[in-house]
Design an enzyme around this catalytic site. Sequence first.
Site, PDB file in Angstrom:
ATOM      1  N   HIS A  45      19.341 -35.816 -70.321  1.00 28.01           N
ATOM      2  CA  HIS A  45      18.432 -36.664 -69.564  1.00 28.01           C
ATOM      3  C   HIS A  45      17.140 -36.945 -70.312  1.00 28.01           C
ATOM      4  CE1 HIS A  45      16.818 -38.451 -65.879  1.00 28.01           C
ATOM      5  NE2 HIS A  45      15.713 -37.781 -66.084  1.00 28.01           N
TER       6      HIS A  45
ATOM      7  N   HIS B  31      17.855 -42.186 -60.633  1.00 27.65           N
ATOM      8  CA  HIS B  31      17.758 -40.914 -59.914  1.00 27.65           C
ATOM      9  C   HIS B  31      19.059 -40.731 -59.146  1.00 27.65           C
ATOM     10  CE1 HIS B  31      14.438 -37.942 -58.617  1.00 27.65           C
ATOM     11  NE2 HIS B  31      14.535 -37.949 -59.922  1.00 27.65           N
TER      12      HIS B  31
END
Length: 764
Positions: free
Chosen positions: A59, A108
Amino acid sequence: MSEVPRLDTVAVAQNSPDTPQPYAELGMAKDEYERVREILGRRPTSAELAIYSVMWSEHCSYKSSKVHLRQFGEKAPHSDALLVGMGENAGVVDVGDGRAVTFKIESHNHPSYVEPHQGAATGVGGIVRDILTMGARPVAVMDALRFGPADADDTKRVLPGVVSGISFYGNCLGLPNIGGEIGFGTGYLGNPLVNALCVGVMKHEDIKLAQAPGPGNKVVLFGSTTGPDGIGGASVLASATFDDESHAKRPSVQVGDPFMEKLLIECSLELFAKDLVVGIQDLGAAGVSCATTELAAGGTGGMDIRLDRVPLRDPRLTPEEILMSESQERMMAIVEPAKMDEFLAICEKWQILATEIGEVTDVTPEEAERGGRLVMTWHGETVVDMPPRTASDEGPVYERPYARPESQDALQADDAADLPRPATDAELRGQLLRVLGAPGVGDPTWVTQQYDSYVRGDTVVSNPHDAGMIRIADDSHRGVALSTDGNGRYTRLDPYAGTQLAYAEAYRNVAATGARPLAVTNCLNFGSPEDPGVMWQFAESTRGLADACKALGTPVTGGNVSFYNQTGDVAINPTPVIGVLGVIDDVRTRLKTAFSEEGARVFLLGETRPEFGGSAWADTVHGHLGGLPPRVDLTAEAALGEVLAEAAESGLAAAAHDLSDGGLGVALAESALRGGTGVRVTVSADVFTALFSESGARAIVAVAPGGEEGLVALAARHGVPVEQIGTVGGDALVVSHGGGAVEVPLAELREAYESALPTLLGDL
């Protein structure tokens, strides 16, 4: 981290090289852990391991995607408008009048599946802070959403929570939600996509960067206190494959407080206006670990931090937990000592807690060569002593193997053109209504009515039109338009062409408002990078986007990669979501999609071909995915964009609407419904192809009587095919063709278009 002493200092680490450490549980591979030991010349402390585990996560480090993302820089078209490109929190472009706009989109996804409301809410909060850290006032948000089938039980759990989280956070901040998109598909059932975009406005001289220059300058943490929420979010939740245990990861989802964020925004903007910070970074993914390493790496390379000064909500937190916490509404600033009192006074005025937790240090040439020196202490004991650049800039880079899946040939050979077509006008009419009312094509008002689209008073165009548009300042008529688009079906059939089609649609949507496309952001949502088939999709997708941006002269200013979007072995359809920003000199000339002027002439711009692969018709009517997506023609897209912009500027066009999902039939119905007026058209081609083809580089334009010759001449000048097909008026959509006609009253169109989501979700 019970396998190491509670306070694992550097001295302890040096003297206990064989102590087992839970690197695998933190998402690190064995060779990555060994590389950390090599960098440090010893085993890491538990706090250092925490930093490397989050900063080297998929990420945060883009370790599987870097080799492909470099194309965005290598192929970047020259643009005088680009002020800040990739590498900072968000890109910045010049929009004229001495003003600049910064915008970015991020994902998200996994948090929004685990805890939909908070996952989506903190996604909005995080992207807003990214924009804020560039020195800009956030002025609008958008979102691109994908869910499982609309009638699935889990969709009914996830979708309402996601929408409530987005609306709650954005509405509380007073930011208009000006657009976006929503889609549905079986592949997203266990892995929804929640991609949030924010745009901000500033003057050129207001740009801020993530850097920590000046030895002796103070490091200040301000905003909310630090708690246990979000620990491991970047390294565990966002960088791993989903499985049945995902619900147990709820502690890894952050908890947002938009009222605190609103105070933080106003406080930060006043600090910027009074020139009280020399560097700034928000605390999002990886929290203090990210902020300290990136600020140090962007400055002198040196920083001393006292972790025991970090204000805590839970005094039991250990140093490593503080470093991994992703508690929201926090910022880190670099402040000159002489300005500290004024900095703290402004924070107190806005009721923002601010704490000096360290200072910038100089480094020796030897330390600089190693990547700087970041030292952290805990009540006088050194728990971190590491080169910050090795965490922020020098993480692992993987050239993952990739290969075209063996199934791709069979998928493309399963041509949608071979599917049964409607045999009568009655069947054609029924299928048009069915496509118009399909979730993802039909009216998104059930979602968008929960957002405030006009707060702040600068929204010019919003949902449900092709793109959102805002005025950039009270003293100017200049505006920016934004659109996000993606089509997982197209990209599954051909990742290269599918990504270009997503880009082309966003480009076309912006142009259809009368704005000229200027820059691009992206959120690339894919399955596991450890799957060679997924990596082939990703490699082709990034190549396609880089080539398209080069061809049309719109640089990529930044974005986000989201991997591991899959449940077990089943990955989502590859879904690159492309955001395009355009500029319009005068928002008063903007176009909407509504056909509201009786007697206006309707023109079709562009060429229609029999292209149905990945189409809404094939998906909705037949549940089919196969064949090839529509052909990409970027030259035609650019020409169409010029025609639309000039038609708006000159006042030739009364309305415009791009053709995309569902083709001409859906576009005509939407424009008629939004204007409350019917439209009659005659098509010369095969009526089925005319209504349902999804060929690119097309739009419909309504022109006031007397403007017909002007539009035809304008289109001819740019080499865009143009055909007058009908007239606005009446109370029905009527499509005449050589063999008959299809007629649907507006009331029936409205029932089909507006009923899908309320029927499925209205009681939730």
